[in-house]
Design an enzyme around this catalytic site. Structure first.
Site, PDB file in Angstrom:
ATOM      1  N   HIS A   1      -4.274   6.571  -1.136  1.00  0.00           N
ATOM      2  CA  HIS A   1      -4.839   6.574   0.219  1.00  0.00           C
ATOM      3  C   HIS A   1      -3.749   6.719   1.284  1.00  0.00           C
ATOM      4  O   HIS A   1      -4.058   6.967   2.445  1.00  0.00           O
ATOM      5  CB  HIS A   1      -5.601   5.265   0.435  1.00  0.00           C
TER       6      HIS A   1
ATOM      7  N   ASN B   1      -9.771   1.995   7.809  1.00  0.00           N
ATOM      8  CA  ASN B   1     -11.140   2.057   8.324  1.00  0.00           C
ATOM      9  C   ASN B   1     -11.248   1.867   9.829  1.00  0.00           C
ATOM     10  O   ASN B   1     -12.320   2.055  10.398  1.00  0.00           O
ATOM     11  CB  ASN B   1     -12.023   1.032   7.611  1.00  0.00           C
TER      12      ASN B   1
ATOM     13  N   TYR C   1      -5.134  -0.455   9.605  1.00  0.00           N
ATOM     14  CA  TYR C   1      -5.809  -0.246   8.331  1.00  0.00           C
ATOM     15  C   TYR C   1      -6.730   0.955   8.472  1.00  0.00           C
ATOM     16  O   TYR C   1      -7.221   1.275   9.544  1.00  0.00           O
ATOM     17  CB  TYR C   1      -6.537  -1.490   7.797  1.00  0.00           C
TER      18      TYR C   1
ATOM     19  N   TYR D   1       0.806  -1.223   0.000  1.00  0.00           N
ATOM     20  CA  TYR D   1       0.000   0.000   0.000  1.00  0.00           C
ATOM     21  C   TYR D   1       0.842   1.277   0.000  1.00  0.00           C
ATOM     22  O   TYR D   1       0.295   2.370  -0.098  1.00  0.00           O
ATOM     23  CB  TYR D   1      -0.914   0.037   1.234  1.00  0.00           C
TER      24      TYR D   1
ATOM     25  N   ASN E   1     -13.359   7.143   5.214  1.00  0.00           N
ATOM     26  CA  ASN E   1     -13.624   6.155   6.259  1.00  0.00           C
ATOM     27  C   ASN E   1     -12.647   6.223   7.425  1.00  0.00           C
ATOM     28  O   ASN E   1     -13.023   5.930   8.564  1.00  0.00           O
ATOM     29  CB  ASN E   1     -13.653   4.743   5.667  1.00  0.00           C
TER      30      ASN E   1
END
Length: 189
Positions: free
Chosen positions: A19, A66, A64, A14, A112
């Site tokens: 993001h 969220n 993570y 990631y 989120n």
């Protein structure tokens, strides 16, 4: 003391994602200020230092995106801080790629990670430094948005974001030393 939280997803897969610009900005800011993420605390990788007379803690939640609020809530309790003491660095779909926006409070705007923080700490009254990543296109739907935020920057867009991350690191320093009004006047595009 200020707690600066960069939002992102843990893991190498990631690291270059749109993001993860919150993580990328915090890494740059840490490097420029000789701060290492050498501790694991409160579901986060953390590092601490000083900017002028202000003690700061940098945190990258490892939960993570969220579930970021769980880490932020633990960090606030660990350091005995209030929401007014935190700065959240996040990506923002509604801003064109490379644009910055500093603001206090407001809704999660569909983010989120920010929504999780608001839910877990019980308030939306904290400072956010938003880094624009742009929308995928005018016809976006849920799947396209997910693919966009979890996609990597390419070519010219990467250069724009590198510049934005450098400016965002400057904005953090200004925010810490001069306050929200001064930083907003200087860095909000």
């Amino acid at each position: 003391m200020k707690l600066i939280i960069g939002l992102g997803n843990p893991g190498k897969e990631y690291s270059g994602n749109r993001h993860n610009v919150g993580f990328q900005c915090l890494s740059r800011f840490a490097k420029e200020n000789h701060i290492s993420f050498d501790k694991k605390c409160c579901l986060s990788r953390t590092g601490s230092g000083r900017i002028n007379d202000e003690e700061i803690v940098l945190a990258k939640p490892q939960t993570y995106m969220n579930l970021s609020g769980k880490a932020v809530n633990q960090l606030l309790r660990r350091y005995n801080l209030k929401a007014a003491d935190i700065i959240v660095v996040q990506d923002d779909l509604d801003l064109p790629a490379g644009k910055l926006r500093l603001r206090l409070g407001g809704s999660a705007g569909g983010h989120n990670g920010v929504s999780s923080i608001i839910t877990d700490i019980g308030t939306k009254e904290f400072i956010r430094l938003k880094i624009g990543i742009g929308k995928p296109d005018a016809r976006n739907n849920g799947a396209e948005v997910v693919d966009h935020v979890l996609g990597n920057f390419g070519g010219e867009e990467r250069e724009i974001i590198e510049t934005a991350i450098a400016r965002a690191a400057e904005a953090l320093a200004c925010l810490i030393t001069s306050g929200l009004d001064t930083a907003s006047n200087r860095f909000n595009c």
